[in-house]
Design a protein around this motif. Structure first.
Motif, short mmCIF file in Angstrom:
data_model
loop_
_atom_site.label_atom_id
_atom_site.label_comp_id
_atom_site.label_asym_id
_atom_site.label_seq_id
_atom_site.Cartn_x
_atom_site.Cartn_y
_atom_site.Cartn_z
N GLU A 280 50.64 57.13 29.94
CA GLU A 280 49.55 56.61 28.94
C GLU A 280 50.11 54.87 28.69
O GLU A 280 50.13 53.86 28.63
N ASN A 281 52.03 54.92 29.03
CA ASN A 281 53.21 53.82 28.90
C ASN A 281 53.30 53.46 30.27
O ASN A 281 54.38 52.57 30.86
N GLY A 282 53.22 54.18 31.19
CA GLY A 282 53.62 53.94 32.65
C GLY A 282 54.72 54.19 32.84
O GLY A 282 55.65 53.72 33.77
N MET A 283 55.35 54.91 32.11
CA MET A 283 56.68 55.21 32.16
C MET A 283 57.16 56.95 32.99
O MET A 283 56.62 57.68 32.55
N VAL A 284 58.26 56.62 34.54
CA VAL A 284 59.31 57.65 34.68
C VAL A 284 60.39 58.67 33.32
O VAL A 284 60.75 57.36 33.27
N LEU A 285 59.55 59.73 32.74
CA LEU A 285 61.11 59.62 31.47
C LEU A 285 61.87 60.07 32.46
O LEU A 285 63.39 59.68 32.45
N PRO B 279 46.43 46.01 38.43
CA PRO B 279 46.48 46.68 37.42
C PRO B 279 46.97 48.85 38.02
O PRO B 279 45.81 48.63 38.99
N THR B 280 48.02 48.92 37.82
CA THR B 280 48.09 50.16 37.96
C THR B 280 48.98 51.32 36.87
O THR B 280 48.83 51.25 36.16
N LEU B 281 48.28 52.74 36.98
CA LEU B 281 48.49 53.34 36.02
C LEU B 281 48.83 54.45 37.07
O LEU B 281 49.20 54.89 38.04
N LEU B 282 50.24 55.26 36.14
CA LEU B 282 50.66 56.41 36.54
C LEU B 282 50.28 57.81 35.81
O LEU B 282 49.33 57.62 34.79
N GLU B 283 50.44 58.84 36.42
CA GLU B 283 49.39 59.93 36.44
C GLU B 283 51.01 60.88 37.05
O GLU B 283 50.78 60.63 37.61
#
Ligand SMILES: [Zn+2]
Length: 314
Positions: free
Chosen positions: A75-80, A103-107
């Motif tokens: 949701e926030n494009g973060m690698v925790l 625009p860039t999304l993380l999945e």
């Protein structure tokens, strides 16, 4: 329309450029560096290389999608946490978006692989697919009614952590008896080693002279050689794998369920016994419309194709 997908692995940053149908037009792979800025730079470099290779100007690319292992917040494009990459609470999607001006999304990587199979692999032409990847863990993803299923918090489809043996083997997630503790390649290797320790005369020792040499193929080779101990291990493994697959089919009823990962290269040796269990146990076993069980069609490309199209299907 063109989309860039990046599969961020512990060893390589693998980028690809696809059209809206998931056709791969260019690919580039560079080693994964350590550190957040370095990883973002490497992703940017791989993305530009793949566009150049495909002969597509960056200005004609719609968006970028990143697939990452580890613990992520899509949701926030973060690698925790991705300890093997040296990443800890890194806003990777924003960092890459600023560099690429896209625009860039993380999945997560299992969802991206499922989407890749849906668009360009085993799910092509269907409206729903579940993908199960047998590796270190059991990675699962689902596309339902042509939409990537993520759960409200993007953490859905962690089906590897459904319990199939309550009180069973401890799992990395903190529970006991999770599907992936048995059905992953790691789980199979553990079962093979336990059997070898119990039976010093087993033919398993011929295919893996030390316990360290056991891999996902060892048990299949020993069964082929007629070893009874190996047959017992494989029967137990397939039973556990089938248990989770029946559960998934009963819940999701996808048109297609594909199995990927190294073990899936066994093809019919894996699928035939699984289908026998499905024919006995699946809730819809008497229905004329049943889930098609098959092996995944794409290998390394599923992640990049799926990552590229996350902005379209999420
Ligand atoms: Zn678990």
């Amino acid at each position: 329309m063109y989309y860039i997908g990046i599969d961020l692995g512990g060893t390589n940053v693998h980028a690809g450029l696809v059209d809206e149908k998931g056709k791969l037009l260019g690919q580039a792979e560079i080693p994964t560096p350590k550190g957040a800025e370095e990883v973002a730079d490497a992703i940017t470099q791989a993305a530009r290389l793949t566009a150049a290779q495909a002969g597509v100007a960056m200005g004609d690319v719609q968006s970028a999608g990143l697939a990452s292992a580890g613990s992520i917040d899509p949701e926030n494009g973060m690698v925790l946490h991705a300890w093997n990459l040296g990443l800890d609470h890194v806003p990777l999607a924003r960092m890459v978006s600023e560099r690429l001006e896209l625009p860039t999304l993380l999945e997560n990587d299992a969802n991206a692989a499922a989407l890749g199979e849906f668009v360009a692999g085993a799910g092509r032409g269907y409206r729903s697919l579940a993908a199960v990847t047998l590796g270190t863990g059991v990675g699962c993803g689902a596309v339902l009614d042509s939409k990537l299923f993520t759960g409200f918090n993007y953490a859905g489809m962690e089906a590897g952590h459904m319990v199939i043996h309550r009180g069973g083997r401890p799992c990395t997630c903190g529970r006991r008896g999770c599907w992936e503790a048995y059905a992953s390649a790691t789980g199979l290797i553990r079962s093979v080693r336990e059997a070898m320790e119990r039976d010093p005369d087993s033919a398993l020792w011929r295919f893996a002279p030390t316990l360290e040499l056991v891999n996902g193929k060892t048990v299949f080779d020993a069964v082929e050689a007629g070893d009874k101990t190996a047959e017992g291990v494989l029967e137990g493994y397939l039973g556990d794998l089938a248990c989770g697959i029946v559960n998934l089919i009963n819940i999701l009823q996808p048109e297609v369920l594909c199995i990927g990962g190294g073990i899936s290269r066994q093809g019919e040796k894996l699928l035939r016994p699984l289908r026998e269990v499905l024919d006995r146990e699946e809730f819809t076993r008497d229905s004329p419309r049943r889930t098609r069980l098959c092996v995944a069609k794409l290998r390394g490309e599923a992640g990049i194709i799926g990552a590229a199209l996350v902005p379209v299907y999420r």
